[in-house]
Design an enzyme around this catalytic site. Sequence first.
Site: not given
Lengths: 247, 400
Positions: B95, B117, B383
């Site tokens: 991210k 969000e 990830s």
Amino acid sequence: MHKKLVAYITSGLPDNSFTIDLALAMADAGVDSIELGIPFSDPVADGPIIERANLTALQQGVTFADVKAISRVIAPIIDTLWMGYFNSFYHQGMEKLLQEAQAMRLSGMIIPDLPYEEAVAYAHLFAQHHVANITFVAPTDSDARIATLVENAQKFIYLVAYAGITGSGQSEELEGVVASIRTHTATPVYVGFGVNAQTARDKARGVDGVIVGSAFVDILLRDALSQSAKIDAVAALAREIKEKINS
Amino acid sequence: MYIPKPSQFDADANGHFGIYGGRYVPETLMPTLLELEASYKKYRFDPEFWKEINYYHTEYVGRPSPLYYAANLSQELGAKIYLKREDLNHTGAHKVNNVIAQGLLAKKLGKKKVIAETGAGQHGVATATIAALMGLECEIFMGAKDVARQELNVFRMKLLGAKVHAVQSGSKTLKDAMNDAIRHWVTHARDTFYIVGTVAGPHPYPQMVRDFQAIIGWEARAQILEKEHRLPDHVIACIGGGSNAMGIFQHFLEDESVNCIGIEAGGLGIDTDKHGCSLKKGSAGVLHGQMSYLLQDDDGQILEAHSISAGLDYPGIGPEHAFHNDNGTISYDFITDDEAMEAFVWLSRAEGIIPAFESSHAIAYLKKMGNAIKNKLIIVNLSGRGDKDMMQAKTLLHFD
């Protein structure tokens, strides 16, 4: 000139026959157009009141078929538009839906999440079936963008009163935006978002009509009121707003 | 240094990937999106902008992330398995790649406030992190249900100085957090930058976030060529919105010999109503500013998704994935909650790497491939790391 009142109500809350009675009572009370709301699970342009009405209607099983059933009765009597989110419309198939809308004499559709760029693909269908796709103008728009948006505007322009969601207490200076719209089109300008009995007179200044939603829906959500008391309260509020915008 | 390149799969002028994508937002937001698009176009290939990002990538995030040869997995499976270690990034997942770039863009646009969000909380933590780093005011929207089940990440965000809104509407998960983030954005568009966490939302977000995440694939391609002197047979990644997948796939999509496989959340099974398989079980529709595949009922009402992993618990998917699904450029499959949990333990014990529940879905696919995996060269995008999932794992697994 006589200023118009457009009233939003959520369909089927609590059932179709109530919505029909309500719409007809509102017509008697001086409402010029009914904006019949199609309940949607994720109403991102709406504040807490209309969101709650949407979710309550969905819990009660209201579908697009109910909206059509109500429209068939009221549209021949009072000018009727549909208000909803694009997914509901898209899911019906736009061509088929516009055919049906024309047959039941619906005058327009108000779709807040279908901006100009995405609406272009459907413009010919709206035109072919004589249903207006209501143009939104926001206070964040530049004069150049307003010129593009309003070029083919029909019926009325929905001027969003402030950057925000429905039913909040915000207000913004709109004189410049209204002036900009007027230089590009003769289509009437109605202002919506945050219009209620207290704000109606101010919000109607310089425009041709107002759109009121949360203030009516708030009454519909009052569990303590009987159905006839809700209709009386909504009609009384409609009369009050209609008088204030024209005084 | 990584700089995106134009791709044959770039969106058209209005942000469409085939029929998908676009900008389905209230008019109030259109000027903001057009301004953002202009800024994105200006900086997309700008070496100075990418030099700034590169500085943070190397000095702050710890890039490049290693491409690790998982010898024990490889031996067990009879294949060559490499893991792209995005779990080693600062904040624990891919991210951060995206939020650094969007944070810098926000500053260039003169916006002092950012919102985001978050589902599992990873994107919220990453956003709160760069907001602290870059001196931006930060508000995070998170479903009340997720606030309860991810309390450690909520604390992290608060520790980093962010304000966390527990969203009480609808299903009280990621979908509703996005609704409220959009409502806040419509209200504060003039001074607030919305840092979208995945390859979804209105144009230009899907393509912009893909560009910001494609550093993963750019590195992985160079790393595999250096180690193996050839391209992989398969590249595997999990998909919620789809940003880690789009990021790693991007630099392999034009190679016919490479099969990119995206893994959706199968939840309790795709024949139940508790899963997150928008592609396998959904249909085209519009939500959160884009047209894509959605889980929806016969009337177009959005359904609740389910996954053991909060990061995959979303009823939609990025529009570019919808396009690649129809176009056949990427293959898509799914992994159930149970298979993912089994892989969570498997990777922990085989390699000493505890994956995030999301990434466990991609790992689990190695087993689902069965005999087809023999002698193949495979990259799995790991990830994120599993630290955030420890509380939940503790209630699900018992070792005595």
